[in-house]
Design an enzyme around this catalytic site. Structure first.
Site, PDB file in Angstrom:
ATOM      1  N   GLU A 150       0.830  -1.217   0.000  1.00  0.00           N
ATOM      2  CA  GLU A 150       0.000   0.000   0.000  1.00  0.00           C
ATOM      3  C   GLU A 150       0.864   1.267   0.000  1.00  0.00           C
ATOM      4  O   GLU A 150       0.499   2.271  -0.606  1.00  0.00           O
ATOM      5  CB  GLU A 150      -0.954  -0.030   1.193  1.00  0.00           C
ATOM      6  CG  GLU A 150      -2.024  -1.103   1.007  1.00  0.00           C
ATOM      7  CD  GLU A 150      -2.880  -1.317   2.226  1.00  0.00           C
ATOM      8  OE1 GLU A 150      -2.303  -1.590   3.306  1.00  0.00           O
ATOM      9  OE2 GLU A 150      -4.112  -1.201   2.133  1.00  0.00           O
ATOM     10  N   GLU A 170      -3.096 -10.151   3.912  1.00  0.00           N
ATOM     11  CA  GLU A 170      -3.973  -9.884   5.059  1.00  0.00           C
ATOM     12  C   GLU A 170      -5.065 -10.940   5.206  1.00  0.00           C
ATOM     13  O   GLU A 170      -5.523 -11.236   6.310  1.00  0.00           O
ATOM     14  CB  GLU A 170      -4.648  -8.503   4.913  1.00  0.00           C
ATOM     15  CG  GLU A 170      -3.707  -7.322   5.070  1.00  0.00           C
ATOM     16  CD  GLU A 170      -3.114  -6.832   3.756  1.00  0.00           C
ATOM     17  OE1 GLU A 170      -3.047  -7.630   2.803  1.00  0.00           O
ATOM     18  OE2 GLU A 170      -2.707  -5.664   3.691  1.00  0.00           O
TER      19      GLU A 170
HETATM   20  N1  COA Z   1       4.823  -7.530  11.259  1.00  0.00           N
HETATM   21  C1  COA Z   1       5.647  -7.785  12.283  1.00  0.00           C
HETATM   22  N2  COA Z   1       6.789  -8.484  12.188  1.00  0.00           N
HETATM   23  C2  COA Z   1       7.101  -8.951  10.966  1.00  0.00           C
HETATM   24  C3  COA Z   1       6.297  -8.761   9.849  1.00  0.00           C
HETATM   25  C4  COA Z   1       5.104  -7.999  10.028  1.00  0.00           C
HETATM   26  N3  COA Z   1       4.287  -7.712   9.015  1.00  0.00           N
HETATM   27  N4  COA Z   1       6.872  -9.360   8.772  1.00  0.00           N
HETATM   28  C5  COA Z   1       8.004  -9.926   9.219  1.00  0.00           C
HETATM   29  N5  COA Z   1       8.150  -9.684  10.542  1.00  0.00           N
HETATM   30  C6  COA Z   1       9.249 -10.107  11.410  1.00  0.00           C
HETATM   31  C7  COA Z   1       9.151 -11.576  11.801  1.00  0.00           C
HETATM   32  O1  COA Z   1       8.287 -11.733  12.897  1.00  0.00           O
HETATM   33  C8  COA Z   1      10.597 -11.857  12.123  1.00  0.00           C
HETATM   34  O2  COA Z   1      10.902 -11.325  13.400  1.00  0.00           O
HETATM   35  P1  COA Z   1      11.852 -12.195  14.435  1.00  0.00           P
HETATM   36  O3  COA Z   1      13.107 -12.507  13.649  1.00  0.00           O
HETATM   37  O4  COA Z   1      12.074 -11.261  15.558  1.00  0.00           O
HETATM   38  O5  COA Z   1      11.067 -13.422  14.754  1.00  0.00           O
HETATM   39  C9  COA Z   1      11.368 -11.025  11.117  1.00  0.00           C
HETATM   40  O6  COA Z   1      10.473 -10.003  10.703  1.00  0.00           O
HETATM   41  C10 COA Z   1      11.810 -11.803   9.906  1.00  0.00           C
HETATM   42  O7  COA Z   1      10.694 -12.420   9.330  1.00  0.00           O
HETATM   43  P2  COA Z   1      10.590 -13.993   9.073  1.00  0.00           P
HETATM   44  O8  COA Z   1       9.128 -14.354   9.046  1.00  0.00           O
HETATM   45  O9  COA Z   1      11.445 -14.746  10.032  1.00  0.00           O
HETATM   46  O10 COA Z   1      11.233 -14.078   7.621  1.00  0.00           O
HETATM   47  P3  COA Z   1      10.970 -15.219   6.546  1.00  0.00           P
HETATM   48  O11 COA Z   1      12.048 -15.075   5.537  1.00  0.00           O
HETATM   49  O12 COA Z   1      10.794 -16.556   7.183  1.00  0.00           O
HETATM   50  O13 COA Z   1       9.546 -14.839   5.898  1.00  0.00           O
HETATM   51  C11 COA Z   1       7.860 -13.321   5.070  1.00  0.00           C
HETATM   52  C12 COA Z   1       9.362 -13.619   5.233  1.00  0.00           C
HETATM   53  C13 COA Z   1       7.707 -11.930   4.471  1.00  0.00           C
HETATM   54  C14 COA Z   1       7.221 -14.354   4.146  1.00  0.00           C
HETATM   55  C15 COA Z   1       7.171 -13.408   6.468  1.00  0.00           C
HETATM   56  O14 COA Z   1       7.913 -12.581   7.358  1.00  0.00           O
HETATM   57  C16 COA Z   1       5.743 -12.913   6.479  1.00  0.00           C
HETATM   58  O15 COA Z   1       4.852 -13.605   6.020  1.00  0.00           O
HETATM   59  N6  COA Z   1       5.507 -11.704   7.064  1.00  0.00           N
HETATM   60  C17 COA Z   1       4.184 -11.160   7.263  1.00  0.00           C
HETATM   61  C18 COA Z   1       3.598 -10.639   5.983  1.00  0.00           C
HETATM   62  C19 COA Z   1       2.190 -10.152   6.199  1.00  0.00           C
HETATM   63  O16 COA Z   1       1.279 -10.883   6.532  1.00  0.00           O
HETATM   64  N7  COA Z   1       1.993  -8.838   5.998  1.00  0.00           N
HETATM   65  C20 COA Z   1       0.735  -8.195   6.084  1.00  0.00           C
HETATM   66  C21 COA Z   1       0.539  -7.628   7.429  1.00  0.00           C
HETATM   67  S1  COA Z   1      -1.001  -6.796   7.578  1.00  0.00           S
END
Ligand code: COA
Length: 296
Positions: A150, A170
């Site tokens: 966004e 989401e």
């Molecule tokens: N909000 C809060 N923390 C987030 C985040 C978010 N939207 N996206 C990633 N992080 C954090 C993770 O919790 C992790 O923190 P930690 O190392 O302290 O546990 C860190 O960022 C790294 O992310 P991680 O999930 O370990 O990386 P990955 O390579 O395994 O996966 C993604 C990457 C992008 C696929 C995964 O982080 C993800 O799905 N994130 C959320 C995306 C999402 O739903 N966004 C919409 C939110 S409304």
């Protein structure tokens, strides 16, 4: 490919200091390296690499403050928004992936109810970016998800690296986009594709995003900064006044019936004939010189 050395300029005496914080870092880059009268580009970095630059409330208020500041500073000609690169991993830990912004900070959603969300989404950062009258570019290198997509959609132009990934996950949280994503995405990529992304939560690769018009260009990661700055400098070297009018009129096409949009364009076009910059631009073309815009 060579990495470009950015010339970071000190804050100019006639500019108010930018609202730099730990999570929002702003660098100034001269539009023209050889002429500091040509204004600056604000390179804004969302800096929370350990959380993939997820938008917590500090970032949201920092982005809003950045937008008010950028709007108020005559010297700022264009804003580029990017996400911080991953830090070196701690020993024994895996490296975090590259991200523009991986969404709103999900941990801030716990226990929240509609009244809290209505309050915190009032005057939100996405609208602040969208409402900037100056040109904006999202420079995207990595995950661009949810609220991050966004942010990108609130910018005028999206430049992406080939390793970027785009989506609105989401739906997997029992939510939908809340920062204008459903609307701006539909305008950018069309109703059918927008619905597919919002309902499935699936991600698009950079090339798929290019194909559907979500991003303007895709580059290899090491070429992205140079390509973005080249485009940014090209735009920022035009009359700041004419840029504002161009953005306003193209933007109006999203909301107006075509007959009203065409009438608005004709009127704005006519009014530009009363500006100093139109005289300067036409004269510079005829005399084969560079225009020295007045911005009015
Ligand atoms: N909000 C809060 N923390 C987030 C985040 C978010 N939207 N996206 C990633 N992080 C954090 C993770 O919790 C992790 O923190 P930690 O190392 O302290 O546990 C860190 O960022 C790294 O992310 P991680 O999930 O370990 O990386 P990955 O390579 O395994 O996966 C993604 C990457 C992008 C696929 C995964 O982080 C993800 O799905 N994130 C959320 C995306 C999402 O739903 N966004 C919409 C939110 S409304």
């Amino acid at each position: 490919m060579m990495r470009l050395d950015i010339q970071v300029q000190p804050i100019r005496p006639n500019m108010t200091a930018p609202p730099v914080s730990e999570v929002i870092i702003i660098e100034e880059i001269q539009v023209d390296d050889e002429n500091d009268e040509k204004g600056v580009i604000a390179l804004v970095c969302i800096n929370r690499p350990n959380k993939l630059n997820a938008l917590n409330s500090d970032i949201v208020s920092g982005l809003k403050a950045m937008c008010s500041w950028a709007e108020s500073q005559n010297e700022i000609r264009l804003v580029i928004i990017k996400g911080a690169e991953p830090l070196l991993p701690e020993e024994g830990k895996r490296a975090k992936p590259n991200a523009f912004v991986a969404g709103a900070d999900i941990s801030e959603f716990t226990g929240k109810k509609s009244d809290d969300i209505r309050q915190s989404f009032k005057d939100n950062a996405w609208e602040a970016i969208w409402n900037l009258s100056k040109p904006t570019i999202a420079m995207i290198d990595g995950f661009t998800l949810g609220g991050g997509l966004e942010v990108a959609c609130s910018c005028d132009i999206r430049m992406a690296s080939s390793r970027s990934k785009f989506g609105t996950p989401e739906i997997s949280l029992g939510l939908i986009p809340g920062g204008g994503g459903t609307q701006r995405l539909s305008h950018l990529i069309g109703y059918g594709k927008a619905l597919e992304l919002v309902l499935s939560g699936e991600m698009l690769s950079a090339n798929e995003a290019l194909k559907v018009g979500l991003v303007n260009h895709v580059y290899e990661p090491e070429e992205l900064l140079e390509a973005t700055l080249k485009l940014a400098r090209g735009i920022a070297s035009k009359s700041p006044h004419t840029l504002k009018i161009g953005k306003k009129v193209v933007r109006a096409s999203l909301e107006l019936p075509i007959s009203e949009g065409v009438a608005l364009e004709a009127e704005e076009f006519a009014q530009l004939f009363d500006t100093e910059d139109k005289e300067i631009g036409v004269e510079a073309f005829l005399n084969r010189t560079n225009p020295n815009w007045k911005g009015k």
